[in-house]
Design an enzyme around this catalytic site. Structure first.
Site, PDB file in Angstrom:
ATOM      1  N   ASP A  34      25.241  18.092   1.146  1.00 40.98           N
ATOM      2  CA  ASP A  34      25.242  16.623   1.063  1.00 40.98           C
ATOM      3  C   ASP A  34      23.979  16.007   1.652  1.00 40.98           C
ATOM      4  O   ASP A  34      23.841  14.786   1.710  1.00 40.98           O
ATOM      5  CB  ASP A  34      26.473  16.047   1.771  1.00 40.98           C
ATOM      6  CG  ASP A  34      26.478  16.353   3.269  1.00 40.98           C
ATOM      7  OD1 ASP A  34      25.564  17.067   3.737  1.00 40.98           O
ATOM      8  OD2 ASP A  34      27.390  15.880   3.974  1.00 40.98           O
ATOM      9  N   LYS A 191     -12.313  -5.502   7.224  1.00 36.13           N
ATOM     10  CA  LYS A 191     -11.260  -5.491   6.201  1.00 36.13           C
ATOM     11  C   LYS A 191     -10.148  -6.439   6.615  1.00 36.13           C
ATOM     12  O   LYS A 191      -9.853  -6.562   7.798  1.00 36.13           O
ATOM     13  CB  LYS A 191     -10.727  -4.050   6.124  1.00 36.13           C
ATOM     14  CG  LYS A 191      -9.627  -3.818   5.131  1.00 36.13           C
ATOM     15  CD  LYS A 191      -9.107  -2.380   5.220  1.00 36.13           C
ATOM     16  CE  LYS A 191      -7.893  -2.285   6.117  1.00 36.13           C
ATOM     17  NZ  LYS A 191      -7.274  -0.949   6.127  1.00 36.13           N
TER      18      LYS A 191
HETATM   19  C1  R5P Z   1      -5.321   0.693   8.399  1.00 36.75           C
HETATM   20  O1  R5P Z   1      -5.977  -0.213   8.866  1.00 36.75           O
HETATM   21  C2  R5P Z   1      -5.654   2.148   8.511  1.00 36.75           C
HETATM   22  O2  R5P Z   1      -6.634   2.389   9.454  1.00 36.75           O
HETATM   23  C3  R5P Z   1      -6.025   2.740   7.171  1.00 36.75           C
HETATM   24  O3  R5P Z   1      -7.309   2.282   6.803  1.00 36.75           O
HETATM   25  C4  R5P Z   1      -5.035   2.346   6.124  1.00 36.75           C
HETATM   26  O4  R5P Z   1      -3.745   2.557   6.602  1.00 36.75           O
HETATM   27  C5  R5P Z   1      -5.250   3.079   4.841  1.00 36.75           C
HETATM   28  O5  R5P Z   1      -4.288   2.669   3.924  1.00 36.75           O
HETATM   29  P1  R5P Z   1      -4.591   2.664   2.374  1.00 36.75           P
HETATM   30  O6  R5P Z   1      -5.040   4.041   1.995  1.00 36.75           O
HETATM   31  O7  R5P Z   1      -3.260   2.316   1.757  1.00 36.75           O
HETATM   32  O8  R5P Z   1      -5.608   1.620   2.097  1.00 36.75           O
END
Ligand code: R5P
Length: 292
Positions: A34, A191
């Site tokens: 299960d 970013k």
């Molecule tokens: C987030 O700020 C982390 O440092 C990575 O850059 C992030 O988690 C990467 O995620 P993805 O591949 O989905 O862009």
């Protein structure tokens, strides 16, 4: 100290045992029809110190429950001290309550590990130190960034630059360290993530990368969008070869395709997440941290 490997990290467990010169505890792990998990230590452990090796890559919740069962049984059987080596500490990206009403899932994981009986935790390239600062037990972060950079440097790079695809505290620390290890320069992009849609935007900036090789260093590749965005910016700026050294290669969906089509020549990760691209081991990191 004795070592036991969890179901998510059998190879890594063996590598850690070898690196520390210790024997693995025999255990049985299986799933009932299960889907429920069964775990048994096959030898007495009363009074022993135990190191449990279990990474929490997807399926995170299954691997977490397995880890909790291993800690619970060890505690119940009289183990005197339980140290966890959890290279990928799932949920660490949920390090803050970004939107009102959200579950602070990284803290739920902390509470579960502590309440069930862990005495210490070691992880690798945790997304945010905020997560570890909430632990009441000693919680340590190790980094694989140096070894990942060295992997590419050994190929012979042209005037390399080490680049973080975002400029958060940990990302900056990782590239500074990786650059130091291979005696290179480093830089960071900026970013932003939309907290509602998950969409990310990476901002281009002046980087002198024309004709140079670049190693992107990051903690996680999940969808691949962060690495692909950075690679596209680097290509536009005239970078020569682009590599990605990323500790936890979750690689969901078409992540690898996306990254390759953005111009990355090679992606390499660690055995925190087992796979064909996991060419760097995190075993020496924990061995070094635990060696007297
Ligand atoms: C987030 O700020 C982390 O440092 C990575 O850059 C992030 O988690 C990467 O995620 P993805 O591949 O989905 O862009």
């Amino acid at each position: 100290m004795k070592i036991v490997e969890g179901p998510s990290s059998p190879e890594l467990g063996r590598r850690v045992a070898e690196a520390l010169g210790l024997e693995l505890v025999e255990s049985t792990a299986k799933r009932f029809p299960d889907g429920e998990f069964y775990f048994r230590y096959m030898e007495p452990l009363s009074g022993e110190e135990l190191l449990i090796v279990q990474s929490l890559y997807p399926p995170q919740d299954e691997h977490l429950l397995e880890l909790l069962a291993m800690i619970h049984a060890a505690r119940d059987l009289g183990v005197s001290n339980i140290t966890l080596f959890v290279p990928y500490l799932a949920y660490s990206r949920q390090d803050e309550r970004y939107l009102e009403g959200e579950c602070l899932t990284s803290d739920l994981v902390r509470q579960l590990l502590e309440d069930v009986g862990a005495d210490a935790l070691y992880t690798v390239d945790v997304h945010s130190m905020k997560v570890l600062r909430r632990y009441r037990i000693p919680a340590h972060n190790l980094t694989a960034a140096g070894e990942l950079a060295r992997y590419f440097a050994e190929k012979g790079l042209r005037d390399p630059l080490v680049l973080a695809p975002d400029d958060e505290e940990m990302a900056r620390q990782r590239v500074r360290y990786a650059a130091e290890v291979i005696d290179a320069e480093y830089d960071c992009l900026r970013k932003e993530r939309d907290r509602y849609t998950g969409e990310i935007k990476t901002y281009a900036k002046e980087l002198s990368v024309e004709g140079r090789d670049v190693i992107i260093i990051d903690d996680i590749i999940s969808t691949g969008r962060t690495t692909a965005n950075a690679a596209r910016i680097l290509k536009e700026l005239g970078a020569a070869r682009i590599y990605a050294g990323v500790t936890h290669l979750l690689l969901r969906g078409n992540a690898l395709e996306l990254i390759k089509s953005a111009g990355v020549e090679e992606v390499v990760g660690t055995d925190s997440v087992p796979g064909d691209l996991s060419r760097v081991s995190v075993a020496p990191l924990i061995a070094e941290a635990l060696e007297p």
